[in-house]
Write an enzyme that holds these catalytic residues in place. Structure first.
Site: not given
Ligand SMILES: [Zn+2]
Length: 672
Positions: A494-495, A498, A501
């Site tokens: 998940h991290e 980011h 991104h």
């Molecule tokens: Zn998040």
């Protein structure tokens, strides 16, 4: 006109409420047999303890993140003074430059100049282990914050932007990204009421101050433990809680406790209505409403939702109500299942109470799927997981992660790793600092921090994005590298979503770099990574036993995925306790974002990656249509570009609901 400090932390629904799904047992077979598997360079960087870093001591000490001034805490003062000096010069330039694309560039440079210090300091003030650094960073944040406030009420500066936005012809001549960034700067200006008359402007400023104060008071109150005299609590459960003299301190819900009475006591005491906190919340809501009205919006949520995927509060309500509707039957079944389980374990007291669902759903999951984390951990060594990410990014995007030796003084703790993110033809894209391990006084939250945003500089070079990923993983031991539970592995993916991104948002302006996009879009790239982390074709690329090299059996991955659907409808419908819900501040009117991002990620996964999670063409499209724009493009246009259609509310709700459908293959396999 300026914002900073938009850190992305786990949004409650995922991080706070999910919790571990079982006990964390001791690792079996942990006899020191050493590591028999060999790791790729990036895997080794995380699985093998760095040795012989003594040579670092010889080199000259550099500053934090390679910023020369920051080799000592005092350096923050120098950096902040320099930023403030440059700010004044840029303000002067903004006010004297005729309106045009140059105006937006100057505003962005102004924003960059302040954010570069403030964002970095925002991380250091909570992440640095040394108090002197934390305090210096705190001070830098304060002084930049004061400057931002001053700029937000600088009429001359506002007018220089206003002249551009007013000139329709000029605006039309700008490209879409520049136009959007100009509008975003204006949007941030207007909340200070700068476009209003003198008296209203003063009221707006007062309201802003009041809202800030109420917000921090509310967050404090939301986390404040409640005390109760110990004799009021049955004796046999007192030892579950911390003691303070003759008081028992209740600091949370103890939702995973197996004793019904412990959960009941914690629930009733921790959530006991507090008149002061209620008043604080009510005042916060009414102040927000007043401020929104004053600057021209019907409600606070109308303002908060401008520019998001959802756009209006009406759409959000439609989305949530439809979802709740679609979930109601499943949720009722979930509750029935929990009731049955409680009946089985506790026949005398089998009514399902508000403090029961998290515990009993956990019991059902564990009983039905045998997902004891310690069975999985040996396959998820940190190095293996990092290899997995590297393989995935390589196949999808042509990107490789290289572990680099940080210079002396560049990192704040010896166990921080630095990754260079390199594209096969474009070269170095940026840096990710991995602050992954537990230490004293480190916040217990998985977070992504932007330290430096990407932007095209005036000399034509690109300012590389720099981010920190903060996790709370256990350290390696003498016998084994750091081993992750399935939940930690999913959080790591998940991290990293980011972080990618941030790396791939190649925007011209830092104001919209990477994750600086609308809240309900910001979690799409990270949640999409969770889908990858739950797919056996991806997991099988990296999950192998740290001692034997044996791969993780497919049935174990399927069981894990299926277990997540247990009582998930009931969980998705869960309501928060408003006086303890600190996200009412950070996500004011936008807490739906997590679900909407998940819905979009689910659609992207199903339409673009489900068939082949390593499809390079799909990966490139994902980069081009979604990641590349950061916040520089209307979010729905990005979604539309990716899905090649504009999803309706029904599509979004349908995607979330279909994720809860059981997979029959696993079902049959298990019932054999
Ligand atoms: Zn998040």
């Amino acid at each position: 006109m300026l914002r900073y400090g938009r850190t992305l932390c786990g949004l409650g629904a995922g991080a706070a409420l999910r919790g571990p799904t079982g006990r964390r047992g001791l690792l079996d077979g942990g006899r020191a047999r050493g590591v028999s598997t060999s790791w790729s360079p990036v895997g080794a960087a995380f699985n093998v303890k760095p040795q012989g870093r003594r040579w670092d001591l010889l080199g000259e000490r550099q500053g934090l993140f390679g910023v020369p001034e920051l080799s000592t805490p005092e350096g923050f003062h120098v950096a902040q003074k320099e930023a403030l000096r440059k700010t004044e010069w840029l303000v002067e330039r903004a006010c004297t430059t005729p309106p045009g694309p140059q105006t937006v560039l100057i505003f962005d440079e102004l924003s960059d100049c302040l954010c570069r210090v403030a964002d970095l300091a925002d991380f250091v003030k909570i992440g640095h282990p040394e108090p002197a650094f934390r305090e210096a960073a705190e001070e830098a944040c304060r002084s930049i914050g004061t400057m931002v406030e001053k700029l937000n009420t600088n009429v001359e500066l506002y007018q220089s932007l206003w002249k551009l936005l007013e000139d329709k012809k000029l605006m039309e001549s700008l490209d879409a990204e520049t136009r959007r960034v100009a509008e975003l700067f204006m949007f941030d200006f207007e909340i200070s009421g700068i476009h209003l008359d003198e008296e209203k402007r003063r009221r707006a400023v007062d309201l802003n101050v009041k809202i800030l104060d109420l917000s921090s008071a509310f967050i404090m109150g939301a986390n404040f433990p409640n005390k109760i005299q110990k004799h009021l609590l049955p004796e046999h459960i007192r030892h579950h809680f911390a003691r303070d003299g003759s008081y028992v301190v209740i600091d949370g819900l103890h939702a995973e406790a197996s004793d019904d009475l412990v959960r009941e006591a914690a629930y009733k005491i921790f959530l006991y209505p507090n008149a002061g906190q209620l008043k604080c919340l009510e005042e916060l809501l009414s102040s927000r409403d007043l401020l929104a009205n004053l600057v021209g919006y019907p409600t606070f949520s109308h303002r908060a939702l401008q520019g998001t995927i959802a756009q209006t509060p009406e759409t959000v309500m439609q989305f949530l109500e439809k979802l709740s509707d679609k979930l109601s039957e499943r949720a009722a079944k979930d509750f029935e299942m929990m009731r049955d389980m409680k009946m089985k374990l506790n026949p005398q007291n089998s009514e399902l109470m508000p403090w029961d669902p998290p515990y009993y759903s956990g019991v059902i999951r564990a009983e039905r799927y045998n997902i004891e984390p310690s069975l999985y951990c040996p396959f998820f060594s940190l190095g293996a997981c990092m290899e997995g990410l590297n393989i995935l990014f390589n196949k999808l995007l042509g990107i490789t992660l290289y572990a680099e030796h940080p210079a002396k003084g560049e990192v704040w703790c010896d166990d921080v790793r630095k990754l260079a993110v390199v594209h096969e033809s474009e070269g170095l894209l940026g840096y990710i600092y991995c602050d992954f391990f537990q230490r004293a006084n480190k916040p217990h939250q998985d977070c992504h921090f932007t330290i430096q945003g990407g932007r095209l500089k005036e000399d034509g070079s690109y300012q590389l994005p720099v981010v920190v990923l903060m996790l709370n993983l256990p350290h390696s031991s003498r016998d084994s590298p750091t081993l992750l539970t399935p939940g930690m592995m999913e959080n790591l993916f998940h991290e990293m979503g980011h972080a990618m991104h941030s790396m791939l948002g190649r925007t011209r302006y830092q104001h919209v770099t990477g994750t600086r996009c609308p809240t309900d879009f910001a979690e799409v790239p990270s949640i999409l990574m969770e889908y990858f982390s739950n797919d056996y074709r991806v997991v099988s690329q990296f999950a192998r036993h740290y001692q034997t090299g044996q791969p993780l059996p497919k049935a174990m991955v399927s069981r894990l995925c299926e277990s997540k659907k247990v009582c998930a409808a009931a969980e998705m419908q869960l309501q928060a306790w408003q006086l303890r819900f600190s996200h009412l501040v950070g996500y004011g009117a936008k807490y739906y974002s997590y679900l909407m991002s998940r819905a979009v990620a689910s659609m992207v996964w199903k339409e673009c990656f489900l068939q082949d999670p390593f499809n390079r063409a799909a990966g490139e499209r994902y980069r081009r249509e979604m990641l590349a724009h950061g916040g520089g493009k209307e979010p729905m246009l990005m979604v539309q570009g990716m899905l090649q259609k504009c999803p309706s509310i029904d599509d979004l709700v349908g995607a979330l609901v279909s994720d809860l459908n059981l997979d029959f293959e696993t079902f049959f396999m298990d019932s054999k």
